[in-house]
Design a protein around this motif. Structure first.
Motif, short mmCIF file in Angstrom:
data_model
loop_
_atom_site.label_atom_id
_atom_site.label_comp_id
_atom_site.label_asym_id
_atom_site.label_seq_id
_atom_site.Cartn_x
_atom_site.Cartn_y
_atom_site.Cartn_z
N GLU A 71 0.71 -1.28 0.12
CA GLU A 71 0.10 0.10 -0.11
C GLU A 71 0.77 1.32 0.06
OE1 GLU A 71 -4.13 -1.38 2.26
OE2 GLU A 71 -2.23 -1.10 3.54
N VAL A 72 2.02 1.03 0.85
CA VAL A 72 2.94 2.40 0.80
C VAL A 72 3.62 2.62 -0.45
CG1 VAL A 72 5.19 3.27 1.62
CG2 VAL A 72 3.39 2.33 3.22
N VAL A 86 -2.00 3.86 -2.17
CA VAL A 86 -3.53 3.86 -2.07
C VAL A 86 -3.60 2.66 -0.92
CG1 VAL A 86 -4.00 4.55 -4.57
CG2 VAL A 86 -3.61 1.92 -3.85
N ALA A 87 -4.75 2.77 -0.33
CA ALA A 87 -5.24 1.80 0.58
C ALA A 87 -5.93 0.87 -0.15
CB ALA A 87 -6.24 2.24 1.67
N LEU A 88 -5.39 -0.48 0.21
CA LEU A 88 -5.97 -1.77 -0.73
C LEU A 88 -7.05 -2.19 0.01
CD1 LEU A 88 -2.67 -3.31 -2.06
CD2 LEU A 88 -4.29 -1.88 -3.29
N PHE A 89 -7.10 -2.31 1.42
CA PHE A 89 -8.09 -2.87 2.39
C PHE A 89 -8.75 -1.79 3.24
CE2 PHE A 89 -5.63 -6.51 0.95
CZ PHE A 89 -6.59 -7.37 0.33
N ASP A 90 -9.91 -2.08 3.61
CA ASP A 90 -10.58 -1.16 4.76
C ASP A 90 -10.57 -1.94 5.83
OD1 ASP A 90 -12.07 0.30 6.24
OD2 ASP A 90 -13.96 0.35 4.96
N ARG A 91 -9.91 -1.38 7.16
CA ARG A 91 -9.59 -2.08 8.16
C ARG A 91 -10.31 -1.78 9.31
NH1 ARG A 91 -5.02 -1.49 5.21
NH2 ARG A 91 -3.45 -3.51 5.11
N ALA A 92 -11.55 -0.97 8.91
CA ALA A 92 -12.31 -0.42 9.87
C ALA A 92 -13.14 -1.51 10.58
CB ALA A 92 -13.18 0.71 9.46
N THR A 93 -13.49 -2.46 9.63
CA THR A 93 -14.26 -3.71 10.24
C THR A 93 -13.37 -4.83 10.55
OG1 THR A 93 -14.42 -4.79 7.81
CG2 THR A 93 -16.13 -3.22 8.46
N LYS A 94 -14.15 -5.82 11.22
CA LYS A 94 -13.48 -6.83 11.93
C LYS A 94 -12.83 -7.80 10.70
CE LYS A 94 -13.80 -10.99 14.62
NZ LYS A 94 -14.84 -11.69 15.60
N ILE A 95 -13.19 -7.86 9.70
CA ILE A 95 -12.78 -8.69 8.36
C ILE A 95 -12.49 -7.57 7.42
CG2 ILE A 95 -13.15 -10.22 6.59
CD1 ILE A 95 -15.09 -11.69 8.34
N THR A 137 -10.86 -1.95 -0.75
CA THR A 137 -11.56 -0.60 -1.16
C THR A 137 -11.73 -0.60 -2.44
OG1 THR A 137 -9.32 0.11 -1.67
CG2 THR A 137 -9.92 0.45 0.85
N GLU A 138 -12.32 0.58 -2.92
CA GLU A 138 -12.58 0.80 -4.60
C GLU A 138 -11.23 0.51 -5.33
OE1 GLU A 138 -14.44 1.06 -8.15
OE2 GLU A 138 -15.29 0.62 -6.33
N ALA A 139 -10.15 1.21 -4.76
CA ALA A 139 -8.99 1.17 -5.39
C ALA A 139 -8.34 -0.23 -5.35
CB ALA A 139 -7.92 2.12 -4.88
N GLY A 140 -8.72 -0.95 -4.32
CA GLY A 140 -8.25 -2.36 -4.22
C GLY A 140 -8.70 -3.25 -5.27
N ARG A 141 -10.26 -3.09 -5.38
CA ARG A 141 -10.90 -3.93 -6.28
C ARG A 141 -10.30 -3.64 -7.69
NH1 ARG A 141 -15.14 -3.10 -2.72
NH2 ARG A 141 -15.70 -0.94 -3.81
N ARG A 142 -10.12 -2.49 -8.02
CA ARG A 142 -9.37 -2.09 -9.45
C ARG A 142 -8.10 -2.74 -9.63
NH1 ARG A 142 -12.04 1.89 -12.30
NH2 ARG A 142 -14.11 2.65 -11.45
N LEU A 143 -7.16 -2.33 -8.54
CA LEU A 143 -6.09 -3.00 -8.64
C LEU A 143 -5.68 -4.43 -8.57
CD1 LEU A 143 -3.89 -0.07 -6.71
CD2 LEU A 143 -4.21 -0.30 -9.21
N LEU A 144 -6.84 -5.14 -8.01
CA LEU A 144 -6.74 -6.55 -7.87
C LEU A 144 -6.73 -7.20 -9.14
CD1 LEU A 144 -6.71 -9.12 -6.30
CD2 LEU A 144 -9.43 -8.98 -6.38
N ARG A 145 -7.48 -6.44 -10.25
CA ARG A 145 -7.44 -7.14 -11.61
C ARG A 145 -5.96 -6.88 -12.35
NH1 ARG A 145 -12.70 -4.62 -11.72
NH2 ARG A 145 -12.15 -2.72 -12.53
#
Length: 304
Positions: free
Chosen positions: A42-43, A47-56, A60-68
């Protein structure tokens, strides 16, 4: 950006597993190692790839795009490794085939070759003046597929792949199409459209004569000229089945052959003095097992 392939693999593993801990178990690493790899990625990417605000953690939107994009990079790496492995196993980088029969009958064999040797390039050539054997003999093609000839050069070996039915056809508006039975004298009065490969050299072609003759090295060219009414032609029936069914072309009934089809053998050729590589040997064996056939005018499969 100095991210590594290992980081991308970790990113994909976390997204697939649904959590850092599950990905760590699959990768055989500690959870802290996986978390550190994702944090460093991520550094590097900014961009932030995962939203860590939840337990799991969720993408993130950026993460979904960059995953492809990550999947694409890793897929290309696998292709690179596969290509390198094929080269290390002495697989030739490319093969050249000389083919004079309709290509559609060979597509299953080509599809199997593409799956077995995805990194080997294939070049298909129309033989010069229809001479498949010359290209194979001179080493310009490793394999040749053509209509059977009465004799081959000593350097060549062959195996018969099957038989094709040849049909004598003309456009529905052509004068020959109106005749219930066509004699050789009728053919001679009209322009012949001939495929260069078998205009003179195949059995019985000496009877298929005409005062004027146009030649082409392309079946599609002959088909279009025939449909345009420019003359009559002898073509593989499988090539013109649709035109015959639609009525654009009419099959001429030759008086000399009222009860038989004109069958031509199809041979696979190779040069005994030029050893094939791993891919070429595999394709030769595949084509030798592959049977070229179709149904005759009575609906029976052509026999060997």
């Amino acid at each position: 950006m100095r991210y590594s392939l290992e980081q991308l693999e970790t990113f994909v593993a976390v997204a697939r597993a649904g959590s850092f801990s599950a990905a760590a178990r699959q990768l055989g690493k500690t959870q802290s190692t996986v978390s550190a790899a994702i944090g460093n990625l991520e550094v590097d990417l900014g961009v932030a790839l995962f939203d860590r605000a939840t337990k799991i953690p969720t993408l993130t939107e950026a993460g979904r795009r960059l995953l492809r994009e990550a999947h694409g990079v890793l897929d290309r790496c696998l292709a690179l490794e596969g290509h390198a492995q094929s080269l290390s196993e002495s697989v030739e980088p490319g093969l050249t085939l000389a083919i004079e029969i309709p290509y559609n009958v060979l597509m299953p064999a080509f599809a199997a070759f593409a799956e077995r040797f995805p990194h080997v390039d294939l070049e298909v050539r129309h033989p010069l003046h229809g001479d498949v054997s010359a290209l194979v003999r001179e080493g310009e093609a490793q394999l040749g597929i053509g209509f059977a000839q009465p004799g081959y050069a000593r350097e060549l070996d062959f195996v018969q792949m099957g038989k094709l039915v040849m049909a004598h056809v003309a456009a529905r508006g052509h004068p020959l199409a109106a005749l219930s039975t066509v004699n050789f004298s009728d053919l001679r009065q009209h322009r012949r459209l001939a495929f260069s490969a078998h205009s003179e050299r195949l059995p019985t072609t000496e009877y298929l004569d005409a005062t004027h003759c146009w030649r082409a090295e392309s079946y599609l060219a002959l088909l279009e000229m025939t449909r345009a009414g420019l003359g009559w032609a002898t073509l593989p029936r499988m090539l013109v089945r649709r035109e015959l069914a639609d009525g654009d072309l009419v099959e001429l009934q030759l008086g000399a052959y009222p009860h038989t089809d004109w069958l031509l053998g199809v041979d696979l050729l190779w040069n005994k003095a030029r050893p094939l590589g791993k891919a070429g040997s595999w394709l030769r064996a595949e084509l030798a097992r592959f049977k070229v056939s179709e149904t005759d005018s009575a609906g029976h499969p052509t026999a060997f």
